[in-house]
Design a protein around this motif. Structure first.
Motif, short mmCIF file in Angstrom:
data_model
loop_
_atom_site.label_atom_id
_atom_site.label_comp_id
_atom_site.label_asym_id
_atom_site.label_seq_id
_atom_site.Cartn_x
_atom_site.Cartn_y
_atom_site.Cartn_z
N GLN A 1 13.44 2.90 0.41
CA GLN A 1 13.25 2.31 1.74
C GLN A 1 12.17 1.23 1.70
OE1 GLN A 1 12.97 4.69 5.25
NE2 GLN A 1 14.72 5.96 4.67
N ASN A 2 11.13 1.43 0.91
CA ASN A 2 10.10 0.41 0.75
C ASN A 2 10.66 -0.86 0.16
OD1 ASN A 2 7.73 1.30 1.83
ND2 ASN A 2 7.03 2.29 -0.03
N GLU A 3 11.51 -0.72 -0.84
CA GLU A 3 12.09 -1.90 -1.50
C GLU A 3 12.95 -2.69 -0.52
OE1 GLU A 3 14.02 -0.40 -5.01
OE2 GLU A 3 12.10 0.19 -5.89
N THR B 1 0.84 -1.20 0.00
CA THR B 1 0.00 0.00 0.00
C THR B 1 0.87 1.24 0.00
OG1 THR B 1 -1.73 -1.16 1.22
CG2 THR B 1 -1.80 1.24 1.26
N LEU B 2 1.91 1.23 0.83
CA LEU B 2 2.80 2.38 0.90
C LEU B 2 3.51 2.60 -0.42
CD1 LEU B 2 3.76 4.56 2.83
CD2 LEU B 2 5.56 3.02 3.57
N THR B 3 3.95 1.52 -1.06
CA THR B 3 4.61 1.64 -2.34
C THR B 3 3.66 2.20 -3.39
OG1 THR B 3 6.07 -0.20 -1.84
CG2 THR B 3 5.81 0.35 -4.16
N ALA B 4 2.44 1.73 -3.38
CA ALA B 4 1.46 2.16 -4.38
C ALA B 4 1.08 3.62 -4.22
CB ALA B 4 0.20 1.29 -4.29
N SER B 5 1.21 4.13 -3.03
CA SER B 5 0.80 5.52 -2.80
C SER B 5 1.96 6.42 -2.40
CB SER B 5 -0.29 5.56 -1.74
OG SER B 5 0.19 5.04 -0.53
N THR B 6 3.14 6.11 -2.86
CA THR B 6 4.33 6.87 -2.48
C THR B 6 4.20 8.34 -2.81
OG1 THR B 6 5.72 4.94 -2.76
CG2 THR B 6 6.81 7.07 -2.82
N ALA B 7 3.80 8.67 -4.00
CA ALA B 7 3.70 10.07 -4.38
C ALA B 7 2.68 10.80 -3.52
CB ALA B 7 3.33 10.19 -5.85
N ILE C 1 12.54 13.06 -2.26
CA ILE C 1 11.93 12.35 -1.13
C ILE C 1 11.18 11.12 -1.62
CG2 ILE C 1 10.17 12.53 0.69
CD1 ILE C 1 11.05 15.55 0.89
N ILE C 2 10.44 11.24 -2.70
CA ILE C 2 9.72 10.10 -3.26
C ILE C 2 10.68 8.96 -3.58
CG2 ILE C 2 8.43 9.29 -5.30
CD1 ILE C 2 6.99 12.04 -5.24
N LYS C 3 11.81 9.28 -4.18
CA LYS C 3 12.80 8.24 -4.51
C LYS C 3 13.31 7.56 -3.25
CE LYS C 3 14.24 10.22 -8.88
NZ LYS C 3 15.26 10.92 -9.63
N ARG C 4 13.51 8.30 -2.20
CA ARG C 4 13.97 7.71 -0.94
C ARG C 4 12.89 6.83 -0.31
NH1 ARG C 4 17.65 11.60 -1.49
NH2 ARG C 4 19.60 11.39 -0.33
N ASP D 1 17.27 11.36 4.31
CA ASP D 1 17.09 9.98 4.78
C ASP D 1 16.37 9.97 6.13
OD1 ASP D 1 18.28 8.90 2.52
OD2 ASP D 1 20.24 8.64 3.48
N ALA D 2 16.78 10.86 7.03
CA ALA D 2 16.13 10.95 8.34
C ALA D 2 14.67 11.38 8.17
CB ALA D 2 16.88 11.93 9.24
N PHE D 3 14.44 12.37 7.31
CA PHE D 3 13.08 12.83 7.04
C PHE D 3 12.24 11.68 6.50
CE2 PHE D 3 9.85 14.36 4.11
CZ PHE D 3 9.12 15.22 4.93
N THR D 4 12.78 10.94 5.55
CA THR D 4 12.05 9.84 4.94
C THR D 4 11.71 8.76 5.96
OG1 THR D 4 13.09 10.28 2.81
CG2 THR D 4 12.14 8.09 3.11
N SER D 5 12.65 8.44 6.83
CA SER D 5 12.36 7.46 7.88
C SER D 5 11.21 7.93 8.76
CB SER D 5 13.61 7.22 8.74
OG SER D 5 14.61 6.60 7.98
N ALA D 6 11.27 9.19 9.15
CA ALA D 6 10.19 9.74 9.98
C ALA D 6 8.87 9.77 9.20
CB ALA D 6 10.56 11.15 10.46
N LEU D 7 8.93 10.15 7.94
CA LEU D 7 7.73 10.22 7.10
C LEU D 7 7.04 8.86 7.00
CD1 LEU D 7 6.01 11.94 5.08
CD2 LEU D 7 7.53 11.10 3.30
#
Length: 129
Positions: A124-126, A6-12, A117-120, A45-51
């Motif tokens: 991380q999802n992968e 679900t997270l991968t599908a709605s990344t954007a 951010i989307i790429k990160r 990277d830190a932002f993405t982890s928190a996001l």
């Protein structure tokens, strides 16, 4: 569908919607985003982890908020969700609440930053799958 799919599908959508507002009713004030702000890979990277963690909290509380029957219940759920979101952000290594909100605001205004951010998030999802 699993959370990760679900997270991968709605990344954007996550990067746009959650970056701008970690929880729809989250009321903390953000620092003014700097135009064309440059953020390091470590900061993003830190932002993405928190996001991603904020997304998980939001996924947990959104149905509870929608099923609340009274305004008092909604207020209590919002308070609990906001406390958990704050804790998630503040306990993520390499980021503070102020910098999280600053990056979120900047990403909502800067398409290039949002794409970074989307790429990160996707990367991380992968690794989580």
């Amino acid at each position: 569908m699993s959370f990760h799919k679900t997270l991968t599908a709605s990344t954007a959508a996550l990067a746009l919607a959650l970056a701008a507002a970690p929880m729809t009713v989250f009321t903390a004030q953000s620092a003014v985003a700097q135009e064309a702000a440059e953020y390091s890979g470590d900061q993003l990277d830190a932002f993405t982890s928190a996001l991603i963690e904020v997304a998980s909290v939001r996924e947990k509380y959104t149905p509870l908020l929608q099923s609340a029957e009274t305004e008092d219940q909604q207020t209590a759920i919002i308070k609990e969700a906001n406390a958990e979101i704050t804790d998630v952000i503040e306990t993520t290594d390499g980021i503070t609440m102020d910098s999280y909100l600053e990056i979120a605001q900047a990403a909502s205004q800067d398409q290039a930053l949002n794409q970074r951010i989307i790429k990160r998030v996707q990367a991380q999802n992968e690794t989580l799958q």
